[in-house]
Write a protein that holds these residues in place. Sequence first.
Motif, PDB file in Angstrom:
ATOM      1  N   TYR A  53       0.625  11.214   3.459  1.00 30.35           N
ATOM      2  CA  TYR A  53      -0.532  10.328   3.362  1.00 30.35           C
ATOM      3  C   TYR A  53      -0.256   8.971   4.022  1.00 30.35           C
ATOM      4  CZ  TYR A  53      -1.413  13.810  -0.248  1.00 30.35           C
ATOM      5  OH  TYR A  53      -1.549  14.985  -0.924  1.00 30.35           O
ATOM      6  N   ALA A  54       1.004   8.556   3.985  1.00 34.81           N
ATOM      7  CA  ALA A  54       1.354   7.242   4.536  1.00 34.81           C
ATOM      8  C   ALA A  54       1.172   7.195   6.046  1.00 34.81           C
ATOM      9  CB  ALA A  54       2.789   6.888   4.172  1.00 34.81           C
ATOM     10  N   PRO A 110      -0.387   9.979  -4.207  1.00 36.01           N
ATOM     11  CA  PRO A 110      -1.070   9.814  -5.490  1.00 36.01           C
ATOM     12  C   PRO A 110      -1.639  11.099  -6.101  1.00 36.01           C
ATOM     13  CG  PRO A 110      -2.564   9.219  -3.737  1.00 36.01           C
ATOM     14  CD  PRO A 110      -1.256   9.559  -3.075  1.00 36.01           C
ATOM     15  N   LYS A 111      -1.322  12.254  -5.546  1.00 33.26           N
ATOM     16  CA  LYS A 111      -1.748  13.507  -6.162  1.00 33.26           C
ATOM     17  C   LYS A 111      -0.936  13.743  -7.436  1.00 33.26           C
ATOM     18  CE  LYS A 111      -4.623  14.412  -2.821  1.00 33.26           C
ATOM     19  NZ  LYS A 111      -6.073  14.291  -3.033  1.00 33.26           N
ATOM     20  N   GLU A 157       0.821  -1.219   0.000  1.00 34.84           N
ATOM     21  CA  GLU A 157       0.000   0.000   0.000  1.00 34.84           C
ATOM     22  C   GLU A 157       0.852   1.265   0.000  1.00 34.84           C
ATOM     23  OE1 GLU A 157      -4.142  -0.080   2.159  1.00 34.84           O
ATOM     24  OE2 GLU A 157      -2.610  -0.855   3.531  1.00 34.84           O
ATOM     25  N   LEU A 158       2.077   1.159   0.504  1.00 35.15           N
ATOM     26  CA  LEU A 158       2.933   2.328   0.672  1.00 35.15           C
ATOM     27  C   LEU A 158       3.749   2.672  -0.564  1.00 35.15           C
ATOM     28  CD1 LEU A 158       4.291   1.660   4.280  1.00 35.15           C
ATOM     29  CD2 LEU A 158       2.326   3.048   3.596  1.00 35.15           C
ATOM     30  N   PHE A 210       0.866   4.162  16.420  1.00 37.05           N
ATOM     31  CA  PHE A 210       1.854   3.861  15.388  1.00 37.05           C
ATOM     32  C   PHE A 210       2.693   5.107  15.136  1.00 37.05           C
ATOM     33  CE2 PHE A 210       3.758   3.202  11.305  1.00 37.05           C
ATOM     34  CZ  PHE A 210       3.930   1.830  11.179  1.00 37.05           C
ATOM     35  N   ASP A 211       3.961   5.050  15.523  1.00 38.18           N
ATOM     36  CA  ASP A 211       4.887   6.180  15.378  1.00 38.18           C
ATOM     37  C   ASP A 211       5.510   6.108  13.982  1.00 38.18           C
ATOM     38  OD1 ASP A 211       6.972   8.028  15.459  1.00 38.18           O
ATOM     39  OD2 ASP A 211       7.376   7.667  17.589  1.00 38.18           O
ATOM     40  N   TYR A 212       4.889   6.791  13.053  1.00 39.66           N
ATOM     41  CA  TYR A 212       5.298   6.687  11.657  1.00 39.66           C
ATOM     42  C   TYR A 212       6.754   7.093  11.451  1.00 39.66           C
ATOM     43  CZ  TYR A 212       5.667   7.634   6.667  1.00 39.66           C
ATOM     44  OH  TYR A 212       6.091   7.663   5.358  1.00 39.66           O
ATOM     45  N   GLU A 213       7.150   8.220  12.003  1.00 38.03           N
ATOM     46  CA  GLU A 213       8.513   8.711  11.786  1.00 38.03           C
ATOM     47  C   GLU A 213       9.549   7.750  12.351  1.00 38.03           C
ATOM     48  OE1 GLU A 213       9.585  11.097   9.909  1.00 38.03           O
ATOM     49  OE2 GLU A 213       7.539  11.636   9.338  1.00 38.03           O
TER      50      GLU A 213
END
Length: 219
Positions: free
Chosen positions: A50-51, A143-144, A42-43, A63-66
């Motif tokens: 957006y992720a 996806p923009k 998906e990423l 969820f710590d994205y960074e």
Amino acid sequence: MIKAVIFDMDGVLIDTEKHLVRCWCQAAREAGFPFTRENGLELRSLAAKYAGPLLQERFGKEFDYEKVRNRRKELMNQVLKEQGIEKKPGVDTLLDFLRAHGIKTAVATATDEERAARYLKEIGIYDKFDHIVCATMVPNGKPKPDIYLYACEKIKEKPCDCMGVEDSPNGIRAALDAGLKTVMVPDLTEPDETLKKELFAVAKSLDGLIPVIEQENKC
């Protein structure tokens, strides 16, 4: 008429998506999340803005994205140091064909400028592109459509006269919405029936796009 071809990088020009997905899985699992290959898929080409929200939607606000992303980068750097950057099949054949026929080329990648330049130089194709455009140069990443519109602006061609080459749904969406003739060279996944209907063409490898371009430019 195709006057320019704009390429995604990871999974299209270089064979790195397999490592990215695997490293995302490892980094997230180390942090205690049941991250699957499907989550990693998906990423692909998805901008960080957006992720992060997507992964918090999947796994919760904790969820710590960074933190996970930084660990993924560490793992990825280690893999590439050990294995190097691999070209995707047909890269040189297609790029040489485009140059010989006066068709402009550009890269539109979610990867930052420093790494994009380093990767493309490592495999000897950096100088074969007229422009390298990165998501850091535009307000919104894939996806923009921003990155493809900006790439068209840089090479001074209308989107309708450009071909966008992608391997993932997020990248395809960006190129389609920018108005490019969008083709898919599948890497980790094939297009589903819905996506196929929107694509200009599907090719098994990059050099498989040569007859597609030749046919279009005969019209």
